[in-house]
Structures are given as structure tokens and as C-alpha cells.
Enzyme design. Structure first.
Site, mmCIF file in Angstrom:
data_model
loop_
_atom_site.group_PDB
_atom_site.id
_atom_site.type_symbol
_atom_site.label_atom_id
_atom_site.label_comp_id
_atom_site.label_asym_id
_atom_site.label_seq_id
_atom_site.Cartn_x
_atom_site.Cartn_y
_atom_site.Cartn_z
ATOM 1 N N HIS A 101 -70.588 42.201 -23.792
ATOM 2 C CA HIS A 101 -70.795 43.225 -24.452
ATOM 3 C C HIS A 101 -70.211 45.204 -24.624
ATOM 4 O O HIS A 101 -69.144 44.963 -23.926
ATOM 5 C CB HIS A 101 -72.215 43.660 -23.265
ATOM 6 N N ASP A 124 -69.301 41.886 -14.989
ATOM 7 C CA ASP A 124 -70.021 42.422 -15.338
ATOM 8 C C ASP A 124 -71.049 40.972 -14.931
ATOM 9 O O ASP A 124 -71.273 39.768 -15.857
ATOM 10 C CB ASP A 124 -69.739 42.500 -17.009
ATOM 11 N N GLN A 158 -76.079 39.184 -16.760
ATOM 12 C CA GLN A 158 -77.065 38.100 -16.997
ATOM 13 C C GLN A 158 -76.714 37.589 -16.097
ATOM 14 O O GLN A 158 -77.559 36.228 -16.550
ATOM 15 C CB GLN A 158 -76.485 37.707 -18.510
ATOM 16 N N LYS A 216 -82.440 43.901 -15.982
ATOM 17 C CA LYS A 216 -82.977 43.198 -16.200
ATOM 18 C C LYS A 216 -83.328 42.186 -15.033
ATOM 19 O O LYS A 216 -83.155 40.384 -15.183
ATOM 20 C CB LYS A 216 -81.409 42.514 -16.284
ATOM 21 N N CYS A 266 -75.589 43.966 -29.271
ATOM 22 C CA CYS A 266 -74.565 45.294 -28.576
ATOM 23 C C CYS A 266 -73.297 43.892 -28.419
ATOM 24 O O CYS A 266 -72.392 44.626 -27.234
ATOM 25 C CB CYS A 266 -75.206 45.804 -27.374
HETATM 26 C C1 LIG Z 1 -73.770 41.570 -20.183
HETATM 27 C C2 LIG Z 1 -74.080 42.582 -20.420
HETATM 28 N N1 LIG Z 1 -72.994 43.519 -20.025
HETATM 29 C C3 LIG Z 1 -73.868 44.542 -19.558
HETATM 30 C C4 LIG Z 1 -74.793 45.702 -20.455
HETATM 31 C C5 LIG Z 1 -75.488 47.048 -20.467
HETATM 32 O O1 LIG Z 1 -76.534 47.082 -19.417
HETATM 33 P P1 LIG Z 1 -76.442 48.272 -19.388
HETATM 34 O O2 LIG Z 1 -77.854 48.594 -21.020
HETATM 35 O O3 LIG Z 1 -78.499 47.771 -18.406
HETATM 36 O O4 LIG Z 1 -76.243 49.185 -18.953
HETATM 37 C C6 LIG Z 1 -75.791 44.386 -21.124
HETATM 38 C C7 LIG Z 1 -77.074 44.916 -21.715
HETATM 39 O O5 LIG Z 1 -77.333 43.849 -22.436
HETATM 40 C C8 LIG Z 1 -75.049 42.619 -20.902
HETATM 41 O O6 LIG Z 1 -76.116 42.003 -21.322
#
Ligand SMILES: Cc1ncc(COP(=O)(O)O)c(C=O)c1O
Length: 406
Positions: free
Chosen positions: A121, A199, A202, A225, A364
Site C-alpha cells: 500500500h 503491515d 489486512q 478495518k 492506493c
Molecule cells: C495493507 C494496508 N496498509 C496500510 C493501509 C493504510 O491504513 P489506514 O488508512 O487505516 O492508515 C491500508 C488501508 O487500506 C492497507 O490496506
């Protein structure tokens, strides 16, 4: 017993019509809906407790502090951290990764290397690019094949004494691919002294987590999420590493002493929690953990996997559907396009008219879209409350889109 109707009854928001049709919410990778139990805890905080934490002698302040610290301990257990003070409240994954990239600044120098993967992301790309700009370090990217599977033989070749950070996601948000983080972590440990960042945005809503067994240095995820309010998230870091690294934000709460001659910092976790936290949200995040544990993580995973398999099978029965990462090991996400028919956005708009909420676009993850030479995909992503008949509604919508756009 896994009773889908009982679970759905806990999500009042699902019981509504959108554009005259029953809502089919399949945009869970962007954000999940919140069960009534979480909303009640959040509401109770604001209607009965609301007070600032940690600095009050009065009853409400003490109550707010107790509730927030109880939530921290619930999250500690949820991820199996060794200590509760290794659990830092943030406002989400993005803030967590930015925090880590910032506090590592002094540890990196010119020509050091940071490894990420093709499947990240933007929030696990840009903070590292910014760190490279500050330090002169270089970014290396684990390549993937046409199935979205990371090329670990290439990754192994990247590892050397210059490798200072390895940061990858456990599950790709764009494709739902489950990455082999056990192998990535083991290879990193064997060949380097790099910091390992996972990270978990998900994976946290879907998997059983054990950060000690995983042996990562940092693990970050977002509350929104995983059935908790927006503006909540967690950064887990190993005690020794968090103690060794400098703070991120300066301000209230994170000091031990402060004078014009200088400041000494508070111990963990407060060193990394400057300013007034999202108290109500953080308490409600604990309630979201309660919800997940009550339903059962194995039940959640089994149900979502069954939905994925059902959706994928039905989509592939249609003519001209391309599923990205089709052959990879995946969790409840199906990311697809209609061959030669319109663009993802058009499909998303037609589905919306039918009450079906999906996400369209680059999610993203522009590098992934560039790899496949597409502008975006249609992404349906599942949560514990989704049903097989909702997948049927999705498939009917896709058929309609094919008819309308061809
Ligand atoms: C794999 C991953 N990393 C980071 C993020 C960023 O999360 P947030 O917007 O809640 O900070 C997301 C959001 O879709 C994500 O799916």
C-alpha cells in the site's frame, strides 16, 4: 456455532436500502462496519465517562484511564505481545508506519538499504521514500510474478550488511494475497540485523496473531478495518527497540520531566503517545477485539474463505473476467476486471445502483496497477457478516454491467 443471521443482527447499518436495493457491503478492505456492541461502548464513553486520561485525580478521569488501559491489555492478548507497554495507540496503520520510519532516521546512513515489496500500500512505500530522502538510503523492491507472488529468491539476493529495514504487508489490500512473512522474517534474521516491520492492516481483522512467534520488530494495524471506530490503530514494537529509539511527537503525556533546560522522556508506552489520545475510540477498539474473539477467529477465517471460493468460482464461470492474483494464496478479497468492457469505475457505478458497494480504482497501490498495465480493478472484499446471497447479488450486478457496457 456460527450463526450468520445472529451476527448480521449485530450490525444495524446493514439493515438498510441503498438506491432502493438492500445494501450489500463488500468494501471491507477499505473499512469494516461496526457492531452495535462497539458503538455502545463508544457511546457510553461519551455519554457517561468522557474525561482526559492519565492526568486526573477525579473519578471520571480515573475511569477513562482504567478503561483505556484495559483495552490496551485486551490488544496485548489479541496479538500476544509480551508486555502491555509494547502496545502503542495510534490513529491507524499509516501513522504507525510513518512513526517507525521517522524514529529510525538516526539509524540509517547513505547507501543503507530498505526492502519493501511490490505488493505494498502507498503507506508502506512513501514513508520509506521519505526516509531515503532524509538519509541517502536506497529502496529495494521484492519483485512479483504475474500471479502476484513475491519472488523470494530475488529477495534473498537483496539481503546484505546494508539492509537496515525490511517492511512488508502480511496481506495485500489490492489483491488479498497472503504473503509468506514467516519465510521473509526468517531469511531476514538469518542474513541481517535489519528491523522487521509487518503491515497487518489486512491481516488483523482476519487472522490469529502472535507477534512473539512471528518475531517481527514492529507490527502495525488499523482499528477501523477490524470493526472498531475510525481514527484508531496500533503500533506494536519490541520493548528493547522502543526503549532504544527516540520519540516521535513531542508534547504532553510523553515526558517524565520538562524544563527550559531540557526534557526527559516518559517510559513506554507513553513516550510514543504524545497529546490527548482518542480515548473513546481506543476503548471501543478493545470492544472490537471482544467481538472478534467471541465470534472466533477460526470461524471468521473459514467463513470468509468460503465466501472467497464461492465468489471466485462464480466470477470465473462468466466470460471475460480477469481476476488478479487468481492463483495465489489469498484471503477474502477478489480483485477483477471485465475484459475489454468499460473501466472499473463504470462497473462500480452500475453495482452501486444495485445496492452493491465495492471499491474501484488503484486501491492506493499504483505500482501493482502499473505492473498489470491497468488503471484499476473492481475489488470486492469480505467480512464476517457477508453472505452467499450477497455474492449472488454481486455476480448478478457484474452480469448486468457486462450487458450494459459491451
Ligand atoms: C495493507 C494496508 N496498509 C496500510 C493501509 C493504510 O491504513 P489506514 O488508512 O487505516 O492508515 C491500508 C488501508 O487500506 C492497507 O490496506
Amino acid at each position: 456455532m456460527f450463526d450468520i443471521q445472529e451476527i448480521r443482527s449485530q450490525f444495524s447499518i446493514l439493515d438498510q436500502k441503498v438506491n432502493g436495493k438492500p445494501l450489500v457491503y463488500l468494501d471491507n478492505a477499505a473499512t469494516s462496519q461496526k457492531p452495535d456492541s462497539v458503538l455502545e461502548v463508544w457511546n457510553k464513553y461519551y455519554t457517561e465517562i468522557n474525561a482526559n486520561v492519565h492526568r486526573g485525580i477525579h473519578t471520571l478521569s480515573q475511569l477513562a484511564t482504567e478503561e483505556m488501559e484495559l483495552s490496551r491489555r485486551k490488544i496485548q492478548k489479541f496479538i500476544n505481545a509480551e508486555h502491555d507497554f509494547e502496545v502503542i495507540f495510534t490513529k491507524g496503520t499509516t501513522e504507525g508506519i510513518n512513526l517507525i520510519a521517522y524514529i529510525l532516521t538516526q539509524k540509517l546512513k547513505k547507501d543503507d538499504e530498505i526492502i519493501i515489496s511490490y505488493l505494498e500500500h502507498h503507506s508502506n512505500i512513501v514513508p520509506w521514500q521519505m526516509l531515503c530522502e532524509r538519509t541517502g538510503a536506497k529502496l529495494r523492491v521484492i519483485p512479483m510474478d504475474e500471479n502476484g507472488i513475491l519472488q523470494l529468491d530475488q529477495f534473498e539476493k537483496f539481503l546484505n550488511e546494508k539492509t537496515k529495514v525490511v517492511s512488508v504487508n502480511q496481506v495485500s489490500n489490492a489483491l488479498g494475497i497472503i504473503n509468506p512473512i514467516e519465510e521473509i522474517i526468517a531469511k531476514t534474521r538469518k542474513n541481517t540485523n535489519a528491523y522487521i516491520v509487518i503491515d497487518g492492516a489486512q491481516s488483523a481483522p482476519h487472522f490469529t496473531l502472535d507477534v512473539q512467534k512471528m518475531d517481527c520488530d514492529f507490527f502495525v494495524f488499523s482499528g477501523h478495518k477490524m470493526y472498531a471506530p475510525m481514527g484508531t490503530g496500533i503500533l506494536y514494537g519490541k520493548q528493547q527497540i522502543l526503549e532504544d529509539l527516540p520519540p516521535f511527537h513531542g508534547g504532553g503525556e510523553m515526558i517524565a520531566t520538562c524544563s527550559f533546560d531540557g526534557t526527559t522522556y516518559a517510559g513506554l508506552p507513553f513516550k510514543y503517545e504524545a497529546g490527548t489520545p482518542n480515548v473513546g475510540g481506543n476503548i471501543a477498539l478493545g470492544a472490537a477485539v471482544d467481538f472478534i474473539l467471541k465470534v472466533g477467529q477460526e470461524n471468521i477465517q473459514n467463513h470468509e474463505n468460503a465466501l472467497l471460493e464461492y465468489a471466485q468460482r462464480q466470477l470465473l464461470e462468466l466470460e471475460g473476467i480477469k481476476i488478479y492474483g487468481e492463483k495465489a494464496n489469498r484471503t477474502g478479497v477478489v480483485s477483477f476486471n471485465l475484459d475489454g468492457v468499460g473501466i472499473a469505475l463504470d462497473v462500480g457505478m452500475i453495482l452501486d445502483k444495485l445496492g452493491v458497494a465495492v471499491r474501484t480504482g488503484h486501491h492506493c497501490t499504483q505500482p501493482i496497477m502499473d505492473f498489470f498495465n491497468i488503471a484499476g480493478t473492481v475489488r470486492a472484499s469480505f467480512a464476517v457478516y457477508n453472505t452467499f446471497s450477497e455474492i449472488d447479488a454481486l455476480i448478478e450486478g457484474v452480469k448486468k454491467a457486462q450487458r450494459m457496457l459491451s
